[in-house]
Design an enzyme around this catalytic site. Structure first.
Site, PDB file in Angstrom:
ATOM      1  CG  HIS A 225      55.352  -6.780  14.576  1.00  0.00           C
ATOM      2  ND1 HIS A 225      55.852  -5.389  14.369  1.00  0.00           N
ATOM      3  CD2 HIS A 225      54.808  -7.018  13.236  1.00  0.00           C
ATOM      4  CE1 HIS A 225      55.514  -4.993  13.110  1.00  0.00           C
ATOM      5  NE2 HIS A 225      55.039  -6.018  12.461  1.00  0.00           N
TER       6      HIS A 225
HETATM    7  C1  UD1 Z   1      51.369  -8.781   9.960  1.00  0.00           C
HETATM    8  C2  UD1 Z   1      52.155  -8.549   8.393  1.00  0.00           C
HETATM    9  C3  UD1 Z   1      53.132  -7.573   8.991  1.00  0.00           C
HETATM   10  C4  UD1 Z   1      52.457  -6.515   9.634  1.00  0.00           C
HETATM   11  C5  UD1 Z   1      52.046  -7.004  10.887  1.00  0.00           C
HETATM   12  C6  UD1 Z   1      51.468  -5.930  12.019  1.00  0.00           C
HETATM   13  C7  UD1 Z   1      52.458 -10.177   6.813  1.00  0.00           C
HETATM   14  C8  UD1 Z   1      53.149 -10.946   5.886  1.00  0.00           C
HETATM   15  N1  UD1 Z   1      52.720  -9.687   7.752  1.00  0.00           N
HETATM   16  O1  UD1 Z   1      52.310  -9.932  10.625  1.00  0.00           O
HETATM   17  O2  UD1 Z   1      53.733  -6.876   7.846  1.00  0.00           O
HETATM   18  O3  UD1 Z   1      53.638  -5.336  10.188  1.00  0.00           O
HETATM   19  O4  UD1 Z   1      51.035  -7.752  10.525  1.00  0.00           O
HETATM   20  O5  UD1 Z   1      50.656  -6.337  12.974  1.00  0.00           O
HETATM   21  O6  UD1 Z   1      51.211  -9.795   6.419  1.00  0.00           O
HETATM   22  N2  UD1 Z   1      47.468 -13.318  15.865  1.00  0.00           N
HETATM   23  C9  UD1 Z   1      46.592 -13.138  16.846  1.00  0.00           C
HETATM   24  N3  UD1 Z   1      45.514 -12.433  16.551  1.00  0.00           N
HETATM   25  C10 UD1 Z   1      45.523 -11.841  15.291  1.00  0.00           C
HETATM   26  C11 UD1 Z   1      46.339 -11.656  14.539  1.00  0.00           C
HETATM   27  C12 UD1 Z   1      47.396 -12.544  14.745  1.00  0.00           C
HETATM   28  O7  UD1 Z   1      46.563 -13.839  17.731  1.00  0.00           O
HETATM   29  O8  UD1 Z   1      44.585 -11.117  15.366  1.00  0.00           O
HETATM   30  C13 UD1 Z   1      48.837 -14.018  15.909  1.00  0.00           C
HETATM   31  C14 UD1 Z   1      48.576 -15.557  15.414  1.00  0.00           C
HETATM   32  O9  UD1 Z   1      49.235 -16.529  16.497  1.00  0.00           O
HETATM   33  C15 UD1 Z   1      49.377 -15.324  14.124  1.00  0.00           C
HETATM   34  C16 UD1 Z   1      50.293 -14.512  14.408  1.00  0.00           C
HETATM   35  O10 UD1 Z   1      49.896 -13.459  15.558  1.00  0.00           O
HETATM   36  O11 UD1 Z   1      50.012 -16.483  13.850  1.00  0.00           O
HETATM   37  C17 UD1 Z   1      50.998 -13.713  13.406  1.00  0.00           C
HETATM   38  O12 UD1 Z   1      49.889 -13.167  12.639  1.00  0.00           O
HETATM   39  P1  UD1 Z   1      49.931 -12.875  11.180  1.00  0.00           P
HETATM   40  O13 UD1 Z   1      49.016 -11.953  10.462  1.00  0.00           O
HETATM   41  O14 UD1 Z   1      50.464 -14.274  10.320  1.00  0.00           O
HETATM   42  O15 UD1 Z   1      51.494 -11.884  10.975  1.00  0.00           O
HETATM   43  P2  UD1 Z   1      51.908 -10.566  11.817  1.00  0.00           P
HETATM   44  O16 UD1 Z   1      52.925 -11.000  12.378  1.00  0.00           O
HETATM   45  O17 UD1 Z   1      50.922 -10.087  12.580  1.00  0.00           O
END
Ligand code: UD1
Length: 383
Positions: A225
């Site tokens: 991820h």
């Molecule tokens: C975040 C953390 C990372 C952790 C990871 C675990 C930061 C900087 N990064 O990264 O350290 O290892 O979580 O999963 O805090 N999304 C969904 N549903 C959700 C959440 C996210 O669809 O419930 C999608 C969205 O398109 C979003 C993308 O995932 O834009 C990324 O989510 P985000 O929380 O920004 O970062 P992660 O890559 O999940």
């Protein structure tokens, strides 16, 4: 004493569950009682990324949800700070407890210090020394601001001392993720691997039932991820091709796909190609016990997750870490662990894959990864 603890994203939930349990246990038998308020920033909001973990790990519903959701880093951090400031002014806690290294951790740490509330960081002192990782920035700022730094291993304590953190702020408590692993191990062991696959494989893939029929499945796990792996087509495509054309010819691969990876595979036109491979099974994000169960019998794991590195270490699963550095060196082979850094270069991944494919399981338990870390965290805060 009043404590606000903060969660935001999936890896936080495994860390807060034992902490809450330790507070409850303290309150049953000792004084002073701790008043506890759980704040969820809402960074992760899908049921599969959040609610499912609350239920599986018996975490009480958050007292306050800031509903921040997805966005750029600045949007997430900024909105969390604004909303958390209001919470702190209303609740007036003695301590804020943050875990891990996600954006929620950073945002609430800065806000707590600006509101003159004491700050404790569980999982302090980890350093990848890679400033292109958003998590490294989050760790550095959080640790610089924390009044109490609760470290998972001795190397983390050394990092903090080198940075000039006063000795009295550092407490070596062990790895709180392993509290959850030990608490859930028994439940996980009883799950059926085939049922987990069947229940989570509804992404449009035609499952070849024959591939799940053997009594002893030989399979590997994939989790990816990190933006450095999934956000760049020239990185993601060769790794996917390696899985499709090489690894899946030898063993089955199960890949619970993170929403970010789904989005990027679709954007790069790779999603269909992955779905068409009968031996690479794409799964929805799966629950904690389900991943633990799959990990217990996996021949190996390809991962860029720090938590998975740690779980592989304790379970003994050969772990190919798809990163060039790690903030968790204690899990690496050179420190007695099971993990090898293979970066995201297919030549290097291939070499390490062939070296570990037939490797025996070799469980390793670093010092104080004993399932009792949360109690030590609560005691450290009280004292
Ligand atoms: C975040 C953390 C990372 C952790 C990871 C675990 C930061 C900087 N990064 O990264 O350290 O290892 O979580 O999963 O805090 N999304 C969904 N549903 C959700 C959440 C996210 O669809 O419930 C999608 C969205 O398109 C979003 C993308 O995932 O834009 C990324 O989510 P985000 O929380 O920004 O970062 P992660 O890559 O999940």
């Amino acid at each position: 004493m009043k404590i606000i603890s903060v969660v935001g994203a999936r890896p936080n939930f495994m860390k807060i569950a034992p902490f809450i349990r330790a507070i409850e246990r303290h309150n049953q038998s000792a004084l002073p009682k701790i008043e506890h308020v759980l704040v969820h920033t809402g960074q992760h909001y899908d049921d599969t990324m959040s609610k499912r973990f609350f239920q599986a790990l018996d975490i009480p519903e958050a007292d306050i949800n800031l509903g921040v959701g997805s966005g750029t880093h600045s949007e997430q951090v900024g909105q969390t700070m604004i909303a958390f400031e209001t919470v702190l002014r209303g609740e007036k806690p003695d301590w804020v407890v943050v875990v891990g290294d996600v954006n929620a951790t950073l945002a609430c740490s800065v806000t707590a210090k600006k509101e003159l509330v004491k700050l404790a960081h569980i999982e302090a002192g980890l350093r990848s020394r890679d400033m292109s990782m958003p998590e490294e920035i989050n760790r550095l700022v959080t640790d610089r601001l924390s009044d109490l730094l609760l470290t998972p291993d001795r190397l983390s304590g050394e990092n903090l001392r080198r940075e000039g953190v006063p000795e009295e702020r550092i407490k070596f408590v062990g790895n709180i993720m392993i509290d959850t692993l030990e608490a859930q191990r028994y439940k996980a062991e009883r799950l059926s691997i085939k049922a987990i696959i069947r229940d989570n494989a509804s992404l449009g893939q035609t499952l070849d039932p024959a591939s799940l029929n053997s009594d002893s499945l030989a399979y590997g796990l994939v989790t990816m991820h990190r933006p450095s792996n999934v956000d760049v087509k020239d990185v993601l495509q060769p790794i996917l091709d390696f899985f499709l054309h090489e690894v899946s010819k030898e063993i089955l691969l199960f890949w619970p796909v993170h929403p970010r990876a789904v989005r990027m595979l679709q954007r790069f036109d790779l999603w269909q190609r992955a779905l068409e491979c009968p031996n690479l099974l794409l799964l929805h994000p799966i629950g904690y016990q389900e991943l633990l169960r799959l990990n217990m019998d996996a021949r190996l794991m390809f991962t860029d997750s720090g938590g998975c590195q740690e779980e592989c270490c304790v379970l003994g699963t050969p772990c190919l870490t798809l990163r060039w550095n790690t903030e968790r060196p204690v899990t690496l082979q050179e420190h007695g662990g099971v993990s090898v850094l293979v970066g995201n270069d297919v030549g290097q991944i291939r070499k390490a894959y062939h070296a570990v494919l037939e490797a025996e399981r070799h469980p390793v338990r670093p010092e104080l990864w004993d399932g009792k870390t949360a109690i030590r965290c609560v005691q450290s805060i009280l004292s």
